[in-house]
Design a protein around this motif. Structure first.
Motif, PDB file in Angstrom:
ATOM      1  N   VAL A   1       3.201  -9.702   4.206  1.00  0.00           N
ATOM      2  CA  VAL A   1       2.981  -8.542   3.333  1.00  0.00           C
ATOM      3  C   VAL A   1       1.581  -8.664   2.723  1.00  0.00           C
ATOM      4  N   ALA A   2       0.761  -7.650   2.961  1.00  0.00           N
ATOM      5  CA  ALA A   2      -0.628  -7.685   2.497  1.00  0.00           C
ATOM      6  C   ALA A   2      -0.863  -6.602   1.454  1.00  0.00           C
TER       7      ALA A   2
ATOM      8  N   CYS B   1       7.710 -14.920   0.940  1.00  0.00           N
ATOM      9  CA  CYS B   1       7.211 -14.561   2.276  1.00  0.00           C
ATOM     10  C   CYS B   1       5.703 -14.773   2.297  1.00  0.00           C
ATOM     11  N   GLU B   2       5.141 -14.703   3.499  1.00  0.00           N
ATOM     12  CA  GLU B   2       3.693 -14.873   3.624  1.00  0.00           C
ATOM     13  C   GLU B   2       2.993 -13.641   3.055  1.00  0.00           C
ATOM     14  N   THR B   3       1.988 -13.859   2.222  1.00  0.00           N
ATOM     15  CA  THR B   3       1.287 -12.738   1.589  1.00  0.00           C
ATOM     16  C   THR B   3      -0.223 -12.898   1.730  1.00  0.00           C
TER      17      THR B   3
ATOM     18  N   ALA C   1      -0.607 -17.877  -1.195  1.00  0.00           N
ATOM     19  CA  ALA C   1      -1.118 -16.565  -0.779  1.00  0.00           C
ATOM     20  C   ALA C   1      -2.469 -16.675  -0.089  1.00  0.00           C
TER      21      ALA C   1
ATOM     22  N   GLY D   1       6.426  -6.519   8.539  1.00  0.00           N
ATOM     23  CA  GLY D   1       5.892  -6.607   7.192  1.00  0.00           C
ATOM     24  C   GLY D   1       5.101  -5.351   6.884  1.00  0.00           C
TER      25      GLY D   1
ATOM     26  N   SER E   1       0.689  -1.990  -4.417  1.00  0.00           N
ATOM     27  CA  SER E   1       0.237  -3.383  -4.571  1.00  0.00           C
ATOM     28  C   SER E   1      -0.568  -3.576  -5.846  1.00  0.00           C
TER      29      SER E   1
ATOM     30  N   PHE F   1       4.543  -5.135  -6.130  1.00  0.00           N
ATOM     31  CA  PHE F   1       4.165  -5.894  -4.938  1.00  0.00           C
ATOM     32  C   PHE F   1       5.149  -7.042  -4.708  1.00  0.00           C
TER      33      PHE F   1
ATOM     34  N   CYS G   1       7.551  -7.791  -1.525  1.00  0.00           N
ATOM     35  CA  CYS G   1       7.581  -9.096  -0.845  1.00  0.00           C
ATOM     36  C   CYS G   1       9.017  -9.619  -0.772  1.00  0.00           C
TER      37      CYS G   1
END
Ligand code: PGA
Length: 249
Positions: free
Chosen positions: A8-9, A35-37, A58, A228, A235, A241, A245
């Motif tokens: 998630v960006a 999760c990966e951000t 992050a 994602g 955000s 945000f 996530c």
């Protein structure tokens, strides 16, 4: 099929200030997501955000880069400079840059290639306008954008970054693609990648972007080919945000 970890960006676009960013970072650090951000602030805040996220997992990303490496390019920022400031990622080909700054499919592909050469992980954006969708040209437009990228970058290189499918009509409009509409395009994107390199295609994260909110994220992220999101407006509110996530878990 390998399990693709959700990514998630946050695309802050041209928003923020040093004090607002500090508050955002403090909230983020108080409940770091599982999760990966990746957080993508404006260039001028990259160092602040990199420092603020130092002890978190992050990633840091920029929103654009120059096609050139160094030299007489007034006002531009090179990929190597982004790395120097602590970025690992960069958004390439966002529809706002395509529409407002004349970035063609060819320029976007060249920027993705430049990002990879600089050692950055690109998040390469593709997506159709409302007119193109209503004209029945979604598939044709998205595939042309993707093919331009694939002429310069391998699927394995893209797998180290991500693709983002962002229907232009859903960006900042509050009008999200339905999970089924998005899934359909994501599946087409993955099929095209698989045509070039099946193993890497299965490992490539294809993010959805366009009015993702805490209330619709879980359903979008539950689609088999949605890995994602690239989140704009939502955000900017750290808690929103974080909620998005959480939906990616
Ligand atoms: P939005 O923007 O979430 O505000 O629709 C997404 C994006 O432009 O990346």
């Amino acid at each position: 099929m390998p399990v693709r970890a959700k990514l998630v960006a946050a695309n802050w676009k041209m928003n923020g200030s040093q004090s607002e960013n500090e508050r955002w970072l403090a909230t983020f650090r108080s409940a770091p997501p599982h999760c990966e951000t990746v957080v993508c602030p404006p260039f001028v805040y990259l160092a602040q955000v990199a420092q603020g996220l130092e002890r978190t997992q992050a990633g840091i990303g920029a929103q654009n880069l120059c096609l050139q490496v160094a030299g007489a390019w007034t006002g531009e920022v090179a990929g190597e400079m982004l790395i120097d400031l602590g970025a690992q990622w960069v958004i390439v080909g966002h529809s706002e840059r395509r529409a407002a700054y004349g970035e063609t499919d060819e320029i976007v592909a060249a920027k993705a290639e430049r990002a990879i050469a600089a050692g950055l992980r690109p998040i390469v954006c593709i997506g159709e306008t409302l007119e193109q969708r209503e004209g029945g040209r979604t598939q044709q437009v998205v595939m042309a954008q993707l093919d331009a990228i694939l002429r310069r970058c391998s699927v394995a290189q893209l797998a180290n970054g991500a693709l983002a499918y962002e229907p232009v009509w859903a960006i900042g409009t509050g009008r999200t693609a339905t999970p089924q509409q998005a899934q359909q395009v994501h599946a087409t994107i993955r099929a095209r990648l698989a045509g070039a390199d099946q193993a890497s295609a299965a490992a490539t994260r294809v993010l959805y972007g366009g009015s993702v909110k805490p209330g619709n994220a879980a359903e979008l992220f539950s689609q088999p080919d949605i890995d994602g999101g690239l989140i704009g407006g939502a955000s900017l509110v750290a808690n929103d945000f974080l909620a998005i996530c959480a939906a990616a878990r």
